[in-house]
Write a protein that holds these residues in place. Sequence first.
Motif, PDB file in Angstrom:
ATOM      1  N   ASP A  80      -6.147  -0.368   5.680  1.00  0.00           N
ATOM      2  CA  ASP A  80      -4.953   0.341   6.136  1.00  0.00           C
ATOM      3  C   ASP A  80      -4.414   1.252   5.042  1.00  0.00           C
ATOM      4  OD1 ASP A  80      -4.538  -2.091   4.836  1.00  0.00           O
ATOM      5  OD2 ASP A  80      -2.493  -2.286   5.594  1.00  0.00           O
ATOM      6  N   GLY A  81      -5.041   1.242   3.902  1.00  0.00           N
ATOM      7  CA  GLY A  81      -4.678   2.204   2.859  1.00  0.00           C
ATOM      8  C   GLY A  81      -5.315   3.544   3.173  1.00  0.00           C
ATOM      9  N   ASP A  82      -5.240   4.468   2.233  1.00  0.00           N
ATOM     10  CA  ASP A  82      -5.816   5.778   2.519  1.00  0.00           C
ATOM     11  C   ASP A  82      -7.060   6.066   1.674  1.00  0.00           C
ATOM     12  OD1 ASP A  82      -4.554   6.022   0.136  1.00  0.00           O
ATOM     13  OD2 ASP A  82      -3.159   7.592   0.741  1.00  0.00           O
ATOM     14  N   SER A  83      -7.703   4.997   1.203  1.00  0.00           N
ATOM     15  CA  SER A  83      -8.916   5.239   0.439  1.00  0.00           C
ATOM     16  C   SER A  83      -9.999   5.701   1.404  1.00  0.00           C
ATOM     17  CB  SER A  83      -9.362   3.969  -0.263  1.00  0.00           C
ATOM     18  OG  SER A  83      -9.802   3.034   0.687  1.00  0.00           O
ATOM     19  N   ASN A 103      -8.961   6.494  -5.471  1.00  0.00           N
ATOM     20  CA  ASN A 103      -7.718   6.227  -4.750  1.00  0.00           C
ATOM     21  C   ASN A 103      -6.564   5.880  -5.697  1.00  0.00           C
ATOM     22  OD1 ASN A 103      -5.974   4.038  -2.915  1.00  0.00           O
ATOM     23  ND2 ASN A 103      -6.617   5.898  -1.878  1.00  0.00           N
ATOM     24  N   MET A 133     -10.967   0.161  -1.870  1.00  0.00           N
ATOM     25  CA  MET A 133     -10.609   1.180  -2.864  1.00  0.00           C
ATOM     26  C   MET A 133     -11.516   1.133  -4.095  1.00  0.00           C
ATOM     27  SD  MET A 133      -6.536   0.731  -2.698  1.00  0.00           S
ATOM     28  CE  MET A 133      -5.900   0.180  -1.151  1.00  0.00           C
ATOM     29  N   ASN A 140       0.770   3.992   1.257  1.00  0.00           N
ATOM     30  CA  ASN A 140       0.960   4.836   2.446  1.00  0.00           C
ATOM     31  C   ASN A 140       1.846   4.155   3.498  1.00  0.00           C
ATOM     32  OD1 ASN A 140      -0.924   2.907   3.006  1.00  0.00           O
ATOM     33  ND2 ASN A 140      -2.336   4.239   4.094  1.00  0.00           N
ATOM     34  N   LEU A 154       0.863  -1.168   0.000  1.00  0.00           N
ATOM     35  CA  LEU A 154       0.000   0.000   0.000  1.00  0.00           C
ATOM     36  C   LEU A 154       0.903   1.223   0.000  1.00  0.00           C
ATOM     37  CD1 LEU A 154      -2.889  -1.006   2.408  1.00  0.00           C
ATOM     38  CD2 LEU A 154      -2.917  -0.861  -0.070  1.00  0.00           C
TER      39      LEU A 154
END
Lengths: 311, 443
Positions: free
Chosen positions: B249-252, A242, B222, A205, A203
């Motif tokens: 845990d991503g930022d979507s 995203n 996402m 981030n 990922l």
Amino acid sequence: MNLFKNLNFDKLKEGLNKTRDKIVNKITEVVTGKAVIDEATLDEIEEILLSSDIGYDTTEKILEEARKRLKSEKDRSDVNLIEIIKSELSSTLTASTKDINSEIEKNKPYVILVVGINGAGKTTTIGKLANNFKQAGYKVIVGAADTFRAAANEQLEVWAKRADVQIVEKGTNTDPSSVAFETVNQAIKDNADVVLIDTAGRLHNKTNLMDELNKIKRVINKLLPHAPNDTFLVLDGNNGQNAIIQAEEFAKVTDISGLIITKLDGTAKGGVIFQISSKMQIPVKYIGVGEGITDLQDFDPSMFVSALFEK
Amino acid sequence: MFDDLSNKLESTLKKIRGQGKLTEKNISDTLREIRRVLLDADVNYKVTKDFIEEVTKKALGAEVINSITPGQLITKIIYDELTVLLGSNNSELKINGSGPTIILMVGLQGSGKTTFSAKLAKHLNSRGRKVLLAAADIYRPAAIDQLKTLGEQIKTPVFSLDVKDARKISVDSIAYAKENGLDTVIIDTAGRLHVDQELMDEVGDIKKLVNPTEILFVVDSMTGQDAVNSAKAFNEKVDYDGIVLTKMDGDSRGGCALSIRSVVGKPIKFLSAGEKLDSIDVFYPDRLASRILGKGDIISLVEKAQEQFDESETEDLEEKIRKNKFDFDDFLKQIKMIKKMGSLSSLLSMIPGVNSAMKNAKVDDNALVKVEAIINSMTKQERTTPKILNGGRRKRIARGSGTSIQDVNRLIKQFGDMQKMMGQLSGKMLKNPNFNPNTIKFN
């Protein structure tokens, strides 16, 4: 020896059929039977664009341009409106200028790093790429630098076998940059033409994992000053907005030279392509339209837009 | 500092009637912005439209309380409605009383079914279930190896057969579980596109053959606009019981959760964040609502607090506030926790709305040092029963803490005010039927 000239236009159209149905047929439906294009029509077009993941900003931009041009336009027929939207869409795509065949001839072994988030379809794409290069007559080596995911090695092994190419692997939990190093080293020894390096899904981030990518890149570069020659970012065609952040974040740690959009054989419309390409000036190289080894298509911006608008 | 703070709080709490009502006109700009926010968060176009229309219809005419704008009010209403819509009482995993509990995982390619299957197995193992993982993904190269490796890591048996028949593998895995005294079977199926008729039929057949206790639709957080189509198609085929949102845990922003909830009405049962197999995240509707709306940094505030707060201590404190038994000891504990979290001013700035509301309130981080010193100079009895703090005691405390008698007097007065305010607050909270103490609880 021409790469991807085995391009099957029908397959591309087939894959994009639903996309085209959704976008173009709906637009045609909206426009036909109305002499004057009013705000309501543009609103409906807005809906079509938005539900294709084209995104709010890009949609607004395209509609604004369409409105401007329509004001001075005598011809407000559906055909003309589609032409206008089509040219707006095309102009947002960045064209690829690089001829990969001559690049490979100049820089051997030609090293391609494949990166992306988890589940985007990196390993499957590598299998298809390996097959394409092999079919084009190149000697190909793939490197299993996804040392994290359980059985990622085995998955790539199966693909390497299918494509009939050599594989370099060191097993789970080894240092991915050492696998990358060894793969390139092996390619130099064996006089291979093309090296494809699979990396673990990460990922965007997760800083430490992104740093790891940077290390892989540095290690390769030490061994071979012109490498990596390409870094392809694989994006899941089902992803929404995203994907833009993914592209931006990956671009920060590696120089992304091209995008590969996967899973376009479903009903997802892949409209995110337009946004990323226009925002970051990165060309889309290939699209994935199925799980078969030949289901990877060369991406040609004008062809893509034409396929969208073909009736 | 406490004067300013309590003034602001009080004026916010005081509802003055006749300040106007929500009208289409005074919220139109805000609604346009919210529409954009939802679209950027990948909420489906149509869902966005319907959701905003519905909420607005209900909210029109609501009274606007003093000190907030109509725009702020509608944002809050939307946030609350979103939380309600995302949440569900029916989020528990069903367990079969007689015979093995069978859980079937379905979803698109790359959504995270295999990783989640292993996580769920570990989660259930730790709750005393005896889990069998069944490897029914016969298509993706090495998918079975992947599940086997994960099974080894979590010491859970994995059932597989050397046949290209997902139906047979599923059916046989149940028999295997029964023979070996395993009470739970998690069937990991291949990722499939919802337009792939053949594969959709396969998963439909598996459902009919094994009659699962629970079917979970696993979806990448996402996912964009098309989430509604795949969610609908899978639902029509297998009528799943719940949704698992992965890669959290991503930022979507996770707007697809709202889309799916709206079109299929099935509860979100689990969130999956990260590749470590240790934990399954509990789903908090309010946090997901904040994430979708991108409201302030309230999430990071909560997360930061979570790291620092001790659950029992917090529960204890809540109880005390409710019963109005908050004393100087609790106050000191609070201060210590706050200090662990960083400076007070940075903390306040993370709460949405506080920045504007607190523009003129100066937050002096050094003030806390003084307060701490004063409380530390009190006796145990003085802390729990501040009533006994007479002139002599106050003088002693001032000397002991290196402050002045005025400082001590001010703190005691402010503490008294604060106690009163908390009494009011807890009264209000208890009276409000929508108030859910879980939404403010840290753990």
